[in-house]
Design a protein around this motif. Sequence first.
Motif, mmCIF file in Angstrom:
data_model
loop_
_atom_site.group_PDB
_atom_site.id
_atom_site.type_symbol
_atom_site.label_atom_id
_atom_site.label_comp_id
_atom_site.label_asym_id
_atom_site.label_seq_id
_atom_site.Cartn_x
_atom_site.Cartn_y
_atom_site.Cartn_z
ATOM 1 N N ARG A 237 0.839 -1.193 0.000
ATOM 2 C CA ARG A 237 0.000 0.000 0.000
ATOM 3 C C ARG A 237 0.879 1.249 0.000
ATOM 4 O O ARG A 237 1.906 1.311 0.682
ATOM 5 N N HIS A 238 0.468 2.262 -0.761
ATOM 6 C CA HIS A 238 1.157 3.542 -0.754
ATOM 7 C C HIS A 238 0.927 4.247 0.581
ATOM 8 O O HIS A 238 -0.154 4.133 1.174
ATOM 9 N N VAL A 239 1.942 4.966 1.028
ATOM 10 C CA VAL A 239 1.839 5.686 2.297
ATOM 11 C C VAL A 239 2.301 7.130 2.112
ATOM 12 O O VAL A 239 3.049 7.453 1.181
ATOM 13 N N THR A 240 1.826 7.982 2.996
ATOM 14 C CA THR A 240 2.174 9.398 2.967
ATOM 15 C C THR A 240 2.162 9.942 4.387
ATOM 16 O O THR A 240 1.577 9.326 5.293
ATOM 17 N N LEU A 241 2.783 11.075 4.569
ATOM 18 C CA LEU A 241 2.675 11.781 5.847
ATOM 19 C C LEU A 241 1.491 12.729 5.856
ATOM 20 O O LEU A 241 1.018 13.125 6.916
ATOM 21 N N ASP A 242 1.004 13.093 4.658
ATOM 22 C CA ASP A 242 -0.093 14.069 4.574
ATOM 23 C C ASP A 242 -0.763 13.951 3.210
ATOM 24 O O ASP A 242 -0.147 14.227 2.178
ATOM 25 N N LYS A 243 -2.023 13.547 3.187
ATOM 26 C CA LYS A 243 -2.739 13.354 1.926
ATOM 27 C C LYS A 243 -2.958 14.652 1.148
ATOM 28 O O LYS A 243 -3.259 14.609 -0.047
ATOM 29 N N THR A 244 -2.807 15.788 1.809
ATOM 30 C CA THR A 244 -3.034 17.069 1.126
ATOM 31 C C THR A 244 -1.789 17.569 0.410
ATOM 32 O O THR A 244 -1.846 18.594 -0.280
ATOM 33 N N TRP A 245 -0.672 16.884 0.541
ATOM 34 C CA TRP A 245 0.550 17.328 -0.126
ATOM 35 C C TRP A 245 0.404 17.243 -1.646
ATOM 36 O O TRP A 245 -0.417 16.481 -2.175
ATOM 37 N N LYS A 246 1.241 18.026 -2.327
ATOM 38 C CA LYS A 246 1.255 18.009 -3.788
ATOM 39 C C LYS A 246 1.773 16.671 -4.288
ATOM 40 O O LYS A 246 2.787 16.160 -3.817
ATOM 41 N N GLY A 247 1.067 16.107 -5.267
ATOM 42 C CA GLY A 247 1.446 14.815 -5.819
ATOM 43 C C GLY A 247 0.219 13.943 -6.007
ATOM 44 O O GLY A 247 -0.638 13.862 -5.132
ATOM 45 N N SER A 248 0.150 13.265 -7.138
ATOM 46 C CA SER A 248 -1.054 12.505 -7.485
ATOM 47 C C SER A 248 -1.231 11.245 -6.660
ATOM 48 O O SER A 248 -2.330 10.702 -6.584
ATOM 49 N N ASP A 249 -0.166 10.737 -6.032
ATOM 50 C CA ASP A 249 -0.282 9.491 -5.278
ATOM 51 C C ASP A 249 -0.787 9.686 -3.845
ATOM 52 O O ASP A 249 -1.243 8.719 -3.221
ATOM 53 N N HIS A 250 -0.691 10.902 -3.324
ATOM 54 C CA HIS A 250 -1.007 11.097 -1.905
ATOM 55 C C HIS A 250 -2.444 10.732 -1.562
ATOM 56 O O HIS A 250 -2.724 10.159 -0.508
ATOM 57 N N GLN A 251 -3.366 11.057 -2.470
ATOM 58 C CA GLN A 251 -4.780 10.817 -2.191
ATOM 59 C C GLN A 251 -5.085 9.326 -2.049
ATOM 60 O O GLN A 251 -5.994 8.938 -1.306
ATOM 61 N N ALA A 252 -4.342 8.494 -2.751
ATOM 62 C CA ALA A 252 -4.551 7.043 -2.694
ATOM 63 C C ALA A 252 -3.612 6.380 -1.690
ATOM 64 O O ALA A 252 -3.427 5.162 -1.729
ATOM 65 N N SER A 253 -3.021 7.163 -0.799
ATOM 66 C CA SER A 253 -2.053 6.653 0.164
ATOM 67 C C SER A 253 -2.631 6.655 1.571
ATOM 68 O O SER A 253 -3.596 7.360 1.865
ATOM 69 N N LEU A 254 -2.014 5.876 2.435
ATOM 70 C CA LEU A 254 -2.420 5.807 3.832
ATOM 71 C C LEU A 254 -1.566 6.739 4.673
ATOM 72 O O LEU A 254 -0.342 6.748 4.552
ATOM 73 N N GLU A 255 -2.216 7.504 5.536
ATOM 74 C CA GLU A 255 -1.483 8.299 6.514
ATOM 75 C C GLU A 255 -1.060 7.390 7.668
ATOM 76 O O GLU A 255 -1.539 6.258 7.786
ATOM 77 N N PRO A 256 -0.152 7.859 8.538
ATOM 78 C CA PRO A 256 0.402 6.979 9.572
ATOM 79 C C PRO A 256 -0.636 6.240 10.404
ATOM 80 O O PRO A 256 -0.505 5.024 10.639
ATOM 81 N N GLU A 258 -3.582 5.351 9.622
ATOM 82 C CA GLU A 258 -4.251 4.328 8.814
ATOM 83 C C GLU A 258 -3.338 3.124 8.591
ATOM 84 O O GLU A 258 -3.798 1.972 8.625
ATOM 85 N N LEU A 259 -2.058 3.380 8.345
ATOM 86 C CA LEU A 259 -1.111 2.280 8.162
ATOM 87 C C LEU A 259 -1.022 1.452 9.434
ATOM 88 O O LEU A 259 -1.040 0.207 9.379
ATOM 89 N N ALA A 260 -0.934 2.114 10.580
ATOM 90 C CA ALA A 260 -0.865 1.389 11.852
ATOM 91 C C ALA A 260 -2.123 0.555 12.061
ATOM 92 O O ALA A 260 -2.063 -0.603 12.508
ATOM 93 N N GLU A 261 -3.278 1.119 11.724
ATOM 94 C CA GLU A 261 -4.544 0.400 11.863
ATOM 95 C C GLU A 261 -4.587 -0.797 10.914
ATOM 96 O O GLU A 261 -5.067 -1.875 11.272
ATOM 97 N N LEU A 262 -4.071 -0.608 9.690
ATOM 98 C CA LEU A 262 -4.049 -1.696 8.715
ATOM 99 C C LEU A 262 -3.190 -2.857 9.209
ATOM 100 O O LEU A 262 -3.614 -4.024 9.160
ATOM 101 N N VAL A 263 -1.990 -2.554 9.679
ATOM 102 C CA VAL A 263 -1.093 -3.612 10.159
ATOM 103 C C VAL A 263 -1.750 -4.370 11.308
ATOM 104 O O VAL A 263 -1.756 -5.612 11.344
ATOM 105 N N LYS A 264 -2.336 -3.623 12.239
ATOM 106 C CA LYS A 264 -2.998 -4.257 13.383
ATOM 107 C C LYS A 264 -4.150 -5.142 12.922
ATOM 108 O O LYS A 264 -4.312 -6.272 13.397
ATOM 109 N N ALA A 265 -4.947 -4.648 11.972
ATOM 110 C CA ALA A 265 -6.102 -5.412 11.477
ATOM 111 C C ALA A 265 -5.651 -6.684 10.760
ATOM 112 O O ALA A 265 -6.267 -7.747 10.922
ATOM 113 N N ILE A 266 -4.581 -6.586 9.972
ATOM 114 C CA ILE A 266 -4.074 -7.764 9.263
ATOM 115 C C ILE A 266 -3.611 -8.826 10.247
ATOM 116 O O ILE A 266 -3.929 -10.013 10.102
ATOM 117 N N ARG A 267 -2.872 -8.420 11.260
ATOM 118 C CA ARG A 267 -2.380 -9.399 12.229
ATOM 119 C C ARG A 267 -3.543 -10.022 13.014
ATOM 120 O O ARG A 267 -3.501 -11.207 13.367
#
Length: 359
Positions: A237-256, A258-267
């Motif tokens: 999964r793509h990750v970012t520090l801030d979805k509002t930053w300039k760049g087309s990938d940020h919107q489809a990325s996970l902020e910290p 969300e990434l932590a929640e994803l890892v926890k949910a997977i485990r």
Amino acid sequence: MAREFELCPGRRVGGDQPCFIIAEIGQNHQGDLEIAKRMIRMVKDCGADCAKFQKSELEYKFNKKALERPYTSKHSWGKTYGEHKRHLEFSHDQYRELKKYAEEIGIFFTASGMDEMAVEFLHELDVPFFKVGSGDTNNFPYLEKTAKKGRPMVISSGMQSMNTMHQVYQIVKPINPNFCFLQCTSAYPLQPEDVNLRVISAYQSAFPDIPIGYSGHETGIAISVAAVAMGAKVLERHVTLDKTWKGSDHQASLEPHELAELVKAIRTVEKAMGSPIKQLLPCEVACNEKLGKSVVAKVAIPEGAVLTLDMLTVKVGEPKGFPPECIFDLVGQKVKKNIEEDETITEQVVENHVKKVKC
């Protein structure tokens, strides 16, 4: 069961191994080395297994006209696409510094080699595995050269057909058996109706001797968790520090968070997958003792009577007796003593219960 192989030193994927979670930093570092280091630290702290970047040797990835075309997007870092990409591209020395930093904090580091020369550099850099981005999956000369390097490969399948993926398998497998496919749809952000998680199952059937994973560009974590429940052994999964930053990938990325929640949910889901054997578990004993039902006498039953179904019913009984699934096996059995109405039917009152009552 898909075969296992060692993707990174000491870390196997496939089979019953836990899902390997790749945090795709890509070029969401904004061309800033310190932000890149912050992101490596972030994905480590969130529990991901690997921090991944994208490495290009621009003159080998793009032709001159592609680099010279005007780039006026709100996401642009330059007047031309070449200027934009050069702003985001780290040098070889910067990559060496990032890899060293990742090693110091204890997380695996790799990158997608976006062209053949980038793969040459990453091989020299000694990354643990090569990631093949969807744009190069049907680049068969690239695949051959990459496979011959001998490093494990993770191959995304965005924009490809099943026929192409069979060709990819046939090219890579004889050269390098240590690879896996990721189901992927190349849209940013990806809508749920375009995810097609069932392709994971199709890949598992078509390629049973390699692990299958998922590379997601959707928002949120639910779909990625579902992919793991379906058997994805590598997740990107793509990750970012801030979805509002300039760049087309940020919107489809996970902020910290969300990434932590994803890892926890997977485990959590991996623990919940458990065993395919259905049986009364130790954790269920207390509930069974309290609420589990038994066969009881619906009417008073005299000694020597042969049990019929209309003599029996099922209730929560004290003490415990025959479980409800035995009620039909009790029919036709003789009782050895008087049984009062509403009394539990126990083994002690049924003649020859061991031989004749199967339950």
